[in-house]
Design a protein around this motif. Structure first.
Motif, PDB file in Angstrom:
ATOM      1  N   PRO A  27     105.810  65.004  58.990  1.00  0.00           N
ATOM      2  CA  PRO A  27     107.067  64.356  59.389  1.00  0.00           C
ATOM      3  C   PRO A  27     107.516  64.705  60.800  1.00  0.00           C
ATOM      4  CG  PRO A  27     107.211  65.103  57.122  1.00  0.00           C
ATOM      5  CD  PRO A  27     105.933  65.653  57.667  1.00  0.00           C
ATOM      6  N   GLY A  28     107.393  65.965  61.193  1.00  0.00           N
ATOM      7  CA  GLY A  28     107.768  66.349  62.553  1.00  0.00           C
ATOM      8  C   GLY A  28     106.860  65.724  63.588  1.00  0.00           C
ATOM      9  N   MET A  29     105.579  65.632  63.275  1.00  0.00           N
ATOM     10  CA  MET A  29     104.650  64.979  64.195  1.00  0.00           C
ATOM     11  C   MET A  29     105.015  63.510  64.382  1.00  0.00           C
ATOM     12  SD  MET A  29     100.981  66.564  62.943  1.00  0.00           S
ATOM     13  CE  MET A  29     100.529  68.278  63.242  1.00  0.00           C
ATOM     14  N   VAL A  30     105.334  62.843  63.288  1.00  0.00           N
ATOM     15  CA  VAL A  30     105.721  61.432  63.364  1.00  0.00           C
ATOM     16  C   VAL A  30     107.003  61.276  64.180  1.00  0.00           C
ATOM     17  CG1 VAL A  30     106.527  59.462  62.004  1.00  0.00           C
ATOM     18  CG2 VAL A  30     104.547  60.791  61.226  1.00  0.00           C
ATOM     19  N   GLU A  31     107.948  62.166  63.953  1.00  0.00           N
ATOM     20  CA  GLU A  31     109.215  62.119  64.697  1.00  0.00           C
ATOM     21  C   GLU A  31     108.981  62.265  66.199  1.00  0.00           C
ATOM     22  OE1 GLU A  31     113.184  64.935  65.244  1.00  0.00           O
ATOM     23  OE2 GLU A  31     111.953  65.133  63.450  1.00  0.00           O
ATOM     24  N   ARG A  32     108.064  63.143  66.591  1.00  0.00           N
ATOM     25  CA  ARG A  32     107.788  63.372  68.004  1.00  0.00           C
ATOM     26  C   ARG A  32     106.804  62.362  68.587  1.00  0.00           C
ATOM     27  NH1 ARG A  32     107.558  68.301  65.579  1.00  0.00           N
ATOM     28  NH2 ARG A  32     105.300  68.591  65.818  1.00  0.00           N
ATOM     29  N   GLY A  33     106.153  61.596  67.713  1.00  0.00           N
ATOM     30  CA  GLY A  33     105.217  60.579  68.177  1.00  0.00           C
ATOM     31  C   GLY A  33     103.852  61.095  68.562  1.00  0.00           C
ATOM     32  N   HIS A  34     103.537  62.332  68.175  1.00  0.00           N
ATOM     33  CA  HIS A  34     102.204  62.876  68.443  1.00  0.00           C
ATOM     34  C   HIS A  34     101.942  64.055  67.523  1.00  0.00           C
ATOM     35  CE1 HIS A  34     103.568  66.584  70.461  1.00  0.00           C
ATOM     36  NE2 HIS A  34     104.548  65.841  70.940  1.00  0.00           N
ATOM     37  N   GLY A  35     100.678  64.293  67.251  1.00  0.00           N
ATOM     38  CA  GLY A  35     100.279  65.427  66.426  1.00  0.00           C
ATOM     39  C   GLY A  35      98.801  65.348  66.113  1.00  0.00           C
ATOM     40  N   ARG A  36      98.241  66.493  65.759  1.00  0.00           N
ATOM     41  CA  ARG A  36      96.815  66.569  65.489  1.00  0.00           C
ATOM     42  C   ARG A  36      96.575  67.395  64.232  1.00  0.00           C
ATOM     43  NH1 ARG A  36      93.259  66.801  70.762  1.00  0.00           N
ATOM     44  NH2 ARG A  36      94.478  65.521  72.175  1.00  0.00           N
ATOM     45  N   ILE A  37      95.615  66.939  63.430  1.00  0.00           N
ATOM     46  CA  ILE A  37      95.187  67.681  62.246  1.00  0.00           C
ATOM     47  C   ILE A  37      93.667  67.699  62.236  1.00  0.00           C
ATOM     48  CG2 ILE A  37      95.145  67.778  59.722  1.00  0.00           C
ATOM     49  CD1 ILE A  37      97.866  66.380  59.719  1.00  0.00           C
ATOM     50  N   ILE A  38      93.094  68.877  62.090  1.00  0.00           N
ATOM     51  CA  ILE A  38      91.651  69.023  61.924  1.00  0.00           C
ATOM     52  C   ILE A  38      91.411  69.693  60.582  1.00  0.00           C
ATOM     53  CG2 ILE A  38      89.536  70.086  62.783  1.00  0.00           C
ATOM     54  CD1 ILE A  38      90.702  69.897  65.599  1.00  0.00           C
ATOM     55  N   ASN A  39      90.709  68.991  59.700  1.00  0.00           N
ATOM     56  CA  ASN A  39      90.353  69.521  58.394  1.00  0.00           C
ATOM     57  C   ASN A  39      88.877  69.916  58.412  1.00  0.00           C
ATOM     58  OD1 ASN A  39      92.890  69.061  57.075  1.00  0.00           O
ATOM     59  ND2 ASN A  39      92.382  66.888  56.962  1.00  0.00           N
ATOM     60  N   VAL A  40      88.593  71.171  58.113  1.00  0.00           N
ATOM     61  CA  VAL A  40      87.204  71.622  58.079  1.00  0.00           C
ATOM     62  C   VAL A  40      86.615  71.235  56.727  1.00  0.00           C
ATOM     63  CG1 VAL A  40      85.632  73.577  58.208  1.00  0.00           C
ATOM     64  CG2 VAL A  40      87.632  73.478  59.716  1.00  0.00           C
ATOM     65  N   ALA A  41      85.765  70.221  56.743  1.00  0.00           N
ATOM     66  CA  ALA A  41      85.051  69.788  55.544  1.00  0.00           C
ATOM     67  C   ALA A  41      83.659  70.410  55.578  1.00  0.00           C
ATOM     68  CB  ALA A  41      85.014  68.265  55.477  1.00  0.00           C
ATOM     69  N   SER A  42      82.635  69.657  55.213  1.00  0.00           N
ATOM     70  CA  SER A  42      81.290  70.214  55.175  1.00  0.00           C
ATOM     71  C   SER A  42      80.288  69.088  54.976  1.00  0.00           C
ATOM     72  CB  SER A  42      81.158  71.212  54.019  1.00  0.00           C
ATOM     73  OG  SER A  42      79.813  71.610  53.821  1.00  0.00           O
ATOM     74  N   LEU A  43      79.068  69.328  55.404  1.00  0.00           N
ATOM     75  CA  LEU A  43      77.977  68.419  55.073  1.00  0.00           C
ATOM     76  C   LEU A  43      77.858  68.269  53.562  1.00  0.00           C
ATOM     77  CD1 LEU A  43      75.663  66.779  56.396  1.00  0.00           C
ATOM     78  CD2 LEU A  43      74.249  68.835  56.184  1.00  0.00           C
ATOM     79  N   ALA A  44      78.234  69.315  52.828  1.00  0.00           N
ATOM     80  CA  ALA A  44      78.187  69.261  51.364  1.00  0.00           C
ATOM     81  C   ALA A  44      79.099  68.182  50.794  1.00  0.00           C
ATOM     82  CB  ALA A  44      78.572  70.620  50.776  1.00  0.00           C
ATOM     83  N   GLY A  45      80.092  67.747  51.562  1.00  0.00           N
ATOM     84  CA  GLY A  45      80.979  66.692  51.096  1.00  0.00           C
ATOM     85  C   GLY A  45      80.286  65.358  50.905  1.00  0.00           C
ATOM     86  N   PHE A  46      79.077  65.199  51.457  1.00  0.00           N
ATOM     87  CA  PHE A  46      78.302  63.973  51.278  1.00  0.00           C
ATOM     88  C   PHE A  46      77.261  64.111  50.166  1.00  0.00           C
ATOM     89  CE2 PHE A  46      79.506  64.174  55.795  1.00  0.00           C
ATOM     90  CZ  PHE A  46      80.217  62.994  55.908  1.00  0.00           C
ATOM     91  N   ALA A  47      77.122  65.322  49.606  1.00  0.00           N
ATOM     92  CA  ALA A  47      76.049  65.610  48.662  1.00  0.00           C
ATOM     93  C   ALA A  47      76.540  65.514  47.215  1.00  0.00           C
ATOM     94  CB  ALA A  47      75.496  67.011  48.920  1.00  0.00           C
ATOM     95  N   PRO A  48      75.629  65.221  46.280  1.00  0.00           N
ATOM     96  CA  PRO A  48      75.997  65.290  44.866  1.00  0.00           C
ATOM     97  C   PRO A  48      76.153  66.737  44.430  1.00  0.00           C
ATOM     98  CG  PRO A  48      73.655  64.851  45.083  1.00  0.00           C
ATOM     99  CD  PRO A  48      74.228  64.817  46.478  1.00  0.00           C
ATOM    100  N   GLY A  49      76.825  66.951  43.320  1.00  0.00           N
ATOM    101  CA  GLY A  49      76.978  68.297  42.794  1.00  0.00           C
ATOM    102  C   GLY A  49      75.657  68.847  42.289  1.00  0.00           C
ATOM    103  N   ALA A  50      75.545  70.164  42.319  1.00  0.00           N
ATOM    104  CA  ALA A  50      74.346  70.845  41.820  1.00  0.00           C
ATOM    105  C   ALA A  50      74.794  72.150  41.179  1.00  0.00           C
ATOM    106  CB  ALA A  50      73.360  71.108  42.952  1.00  0.00           C
ATOM    107  N   ALA A  51      73.874  72.859  40.581  1.00  0.00           N
ATOM    108  CA  ALA A  51      74.217  74.114  39.922  1.00  0.00           C
ATOM    109  C   ALA A  51      74.734  75.130  40.932  1.00  0.00           C
ATOM    110  CB  ALA A  51      73.000  74.669  39.188  1.00  0.00           C
ATOM    111  N   GLY A  52      75.803  75.804  40.582  1.00  0.00           N
ATOM    112  CA  GLY A  52      76.434  76.757  41.487  1.00  0.00           C
ATOM    113  C   GLY A  52      77.336  76.059  42.480  1.00  0.00           C
TER     114      GLY A  52
END
Length: 270
Positions: A129-154
């Motif tokens: 909300p504050g970013m929208v109010e100011r008209g600028h803002g940045r978010i970086i979410n650290v995902a992973s190559l694993a986010g494209f993979a099917p599940g496996a054991a462990g």
């Protein structure tokens, strides 16, 4: 006489080591003031002192366990107490659980979900909300190559959590790009950090070919450049981009079989 404009302000989670510390160093070099949060306060305070001295910025530490209920509250309160508002949020904190799902106490699995899913969403919800109010803002979410993979054991919940971060970033981009926000999910593969030491798989990771490893600094610079350019999903390294393409476009039965074989050695069993 007018005062100098305030420096931009960034919040980095999981900043005590690895990629989080690399984000902190890169952002300090860019002139950002910083709030650094993680569980290890001693490391955070040393890093904050070093960055303040090296770059002439303000940096402070807030100890927090993002696996706790409403862990974002004290972090946001500490920022507000200093009269600051978040211009850039880096959701980096995370860990993995190599054991089988039911062999791990539920409280540990719940902490995983709180840290990798609930806390990042809660922090984003608080700062947007504050970013929208100011008209600028940045978010970086650290995902992973694993986010494209099917599940496996462990690591039972890890691919799903990282896939959610990718989709979440895409959704935020669709909702807030026109309002001045730049949202990026960075999806690294093997990265030289303390991540594997924390889950007791370092001896297994050491067997992976060095060609496939990247430094935390390389991943961070790729993420920041992508965010500068408004790119929503970025995969550092040509080999990781190739792997992601194969994971998404080969027949899923073939992909699942290959992932299960390749990931078996990283499953520490029950």
């Amino acid at each position: 006489m007018t005062s100098a404009p305030a420096r931009p302000f960034a919040l980095v989670t999981g900043a005590s080591s690895g990629m989080g510390a690399a984000f902190a160093r890169a952002l300090a070099a860019r002139g950002y003031d910083l709030c650094l949060t993680a569980r290890r306060l001693d490391r955070l305070e040393r890093l904050a002192e070093d960055l303040a001295a090296a770059h002439g910025i303000e940096a402070f530490a807030v100890a927090a366990d993002l696996g706790a209920f409403e862990a974002e509250g004290p972090i946001l309160a500490a920022i507000a107490a200093r009269g600051r508002r978040v211009d850039l949020l880096v959701n980096n904190a995370g860990f993995s659980i190599p054991q089988s799902f039911a062999a791990t106490p539920w409280l540990r699995q719940r902490d995983f979900l709180m840290t990798l899913v609930v806390a990042p969403c809660a922090l984003a919800h608080a700062v947007i909300p504050g970013m929208v109010e100011r008209g600028h803002g940045r978010i970086i979410n650290v995902a992973s190559l694993a986010g494209f993979a099917p599940g496996a054991a462990g690591h039972s919940l890890y691919p799903g959590a990282k896939s959610l971060m990718i989709k979440f970033s895409q959704a935020l981009d669709a909702e807030y790009r026109a309002k001045g926000l730049s949202v990026t999910a960075v999806c690294p593969g093997f990265t030289r950090t303390e991540f594997a030491q924390a889950n007791a798989t370092q001896h297994l990771m050491d067997e992976a070919p060095r060609l496939f490893w990247q430094s935390a600094e390389t991943v961070v610079e790729t993420a920041l450049r992508a965010n500068d350019l408004g790119r929503v999903v970025v995969i550092p390294g040509w080999h990781n981009r190739l792997a992601a393409a194969l994971l998404q476009h080969l027949p899923q039965g073939l992909v699942a079989a290959a992932v299960r074989r390749g990931s078996a050695k990283y499953h520490l069993g029950d």
